[in-house]
Design an enzyme around this catalytic site. Structure first.
Site, PDB file in Angstrom:
ATOM      1  N   GLU A  13       0.822  -1.207   0.000  1.00 44.56           N
ATOM      2  CA  GLU A  13       0.000   0.000   0.000  1.00 44.56           C
ATOM      3  C   GLU A  13       0.861   1.263   0.000  1.00 44.56           C
ATOM      4  O   GLU A  13       0.559   2.235  -0.696  1.00 44.56           O
ATOM      5  CB  GLU A  13      -0.932   0.008   1.228  1.00 44.56           C
ATOM      6  CG  GLU A  13      -1.929  -1.145   1.259  1.00 44.56           C
ATOM      7  CD  GLU A  13      -1.425  -2.343   2.042  1.00 44.56           C
ATOM      8  OE1 GLU A  13      -2.235  -2.975   2.731  1.00 44.56           O
ATOM      9  OE2 GLU A  13      -0.203  -2.647   1.964  1.00 44.56           O
ATOM     10  N   THR A  23      22.392 -36.468   4.400  1.00 45.97           N
ATOM     11  CA  THR A  23      22.405 -35.857   3.072  1.00 45.97           C
ATOM     12  C   THR A  23      23.624 -34.968   2.906  1.00 45.97           C
ATOM     13  O   THR A  23      24.250 -34.932   1.846  1.00 45.97           O
ATOM     14  CB  THR A  23      21.118 -35.048   2.850  1.00 45.97           C
ATOM     15  OG1 THR A  23      19.988 -35.925   2.944  1.00 45.97           O
ATOM     16  CG2 THR A  23      21.108 -34.379   1.491  1.00 45.97           C
TER      17      THR A  23
END
Length: 363
Positions: free
Chosen positions: A47, A190
């Site tokens: 805005e 991982t």
């Protein structure tokens, strides 16, 4: 005009976090006089951007994808700014789920004599900010697991070798997922197997240069679950320049010498049934205002999150290849009976290069 505001909001999906990405269009006498997109935290909301572009917004109609805020945070209330600018009408797509706002912004506008309408293209607006809505309504953001598999449902060879199952187009798609995320979570397994960096790389996003650079400038928080702090201090996921890293461990784990504490933060978590307490992890990420959480891990962590009811979506890339029966499975799920199967709702299926991408939600 609201469709244009939604288009603007979508353009902010790589930069606004932890703020929801919002679009605003100011119209007077049928002409657009201002447009705005929410900037990163501490910057202007949509805005304010639109009001600054308009200069003089007296008598204008504002179309906003999310209810203007009514409270003081890092910036002032957007509702007050619209009132001060002399806007005559505000059209809002959806209410703000933030308890600090939740209708108060609209009430402030109405009390100032401004005509207010809410609900225009609401479903479309809510689809843009699911992680923000989730964090505000249930206390944790949206959690999605990215997985890549072969046609026979395998993710890596028995040795752990997994690069690359899928093609370049799928990997580019994953880069965009990272860029839209507040945090990327993986396990130490991982890290040890792939030495992954978990960074957003501008040149691999396939976006216009300015947008790509903007996305890469805001790196997601990298989160490694490492109970005993086995992550090598030279691991790429700990390297400076790729964003901050959170190393989550169990209490009392010895801290490796030489760990760069300026870019790496240690967080002790309680131990759960299958390792570190995943619910506590999500609470920690929520406290850090993480709306979108992407999990890029092996089958054990992804399976544990699914079993714990903490996984909202699975994003599975399937390659037209076969890895054989000795290769590793997609998820570690210790199921014995057909009645224990995990039912999924398929939300989207599409081709990405030579691979297929499935988005599924646990039923």
């Amino acid at each position: 005009m609201m469709a244009r505001a939604l288009q603007l909001a979508r353009r902010g999906q790589y930069r606004a976090m932890p703020n929801p990405h919002v679009g605003c269009v100011l119209v007077r006498d049928g002409h657009v006089i201002g447009e705005g997109i929410t900037r990163p935290a501490g910057g202007n909301h949509a805005e304010i951007e639109a009001l600054q572009m308009a200069g003089d917004a007296a008598g204008a109609v504002a179309y906003v994808t999310l209810e203007p805020c009514s409270h003081h945070g890092r910036t002032g209330p957007c509702a007050d700014a619209l009132i001060a600018a002399g806007v005559k009408r505000v059209v809002v797509a959806t209410l703000d789920p933030n308890p600090q706002v939740a209708g108060q912004g609209l009430e402030k506008l109405r009390s100032a004599g401004i005509e207010v309408d809410c609900g225009l293209l609401e479903a479309e607006a809510r689809q843009l900010i699911p992680g923000f809505i989730a964090r505000m309504t249930r206390g944790r953001g949206r959690v999605r697991a990215k997985l890549a598999m072969s046609l026979d449902g395998r993710t890596a060879m028995a040795s752990g070798q997994s690069q690359w199952i899928t093609g370049a187009a799928a990997r580019q798609d994953v880069q965009r997922l990272r860029a839209m995320s507040c945090a990327v979570v993986t396990g130490v397994g991982t890290v040890l197997a792939d030495d992954c960096a978990l960074t957003v790389r501008a040149g691999e996003l396939g976006l216009p240069p300015e947008q790509a650079e903007e996305a890469a400038a805001r790196q997601p928080l990298r989160v490694v679950l490492d109970s005993t702090l086995q992550t090598p201090i030279a691991a790429r996921v700990l390297a400076a320049g790729g964003g901050a890293t959170l190393l989550c461990h169990r209490a009392g784990a010895p801290v490796p010498a030489g760990l760069a504490r300026d870019t790496v933060e240690l967080v002790a978590l309680a131990e759960g049934e299958q390792g570190l307490d995943l619910a506590q992890l999500m609470a920690e990420l929520s406290a850090r205002q993480c709306n979108e959480i992407l999990v890029e891990s092996g089958p054990r962590l992804a399976g544990a999150l699914l079993q714990a009811g903490l996984l909202d979506e699975l994003i599975v890339y399937m390659a037209p290849a076969l890895l054989g029966d000795r290769a590793r499975p997609l998820l570690a799920l210790p199921l014995d009976d057909m009645g224990d199967k995990v039912q999924l709702h398929i939300e989207d299926v599409r081709k990405v290069g030579q691979d297929w991408r499935f988005i599924a939600r646990p039923a």
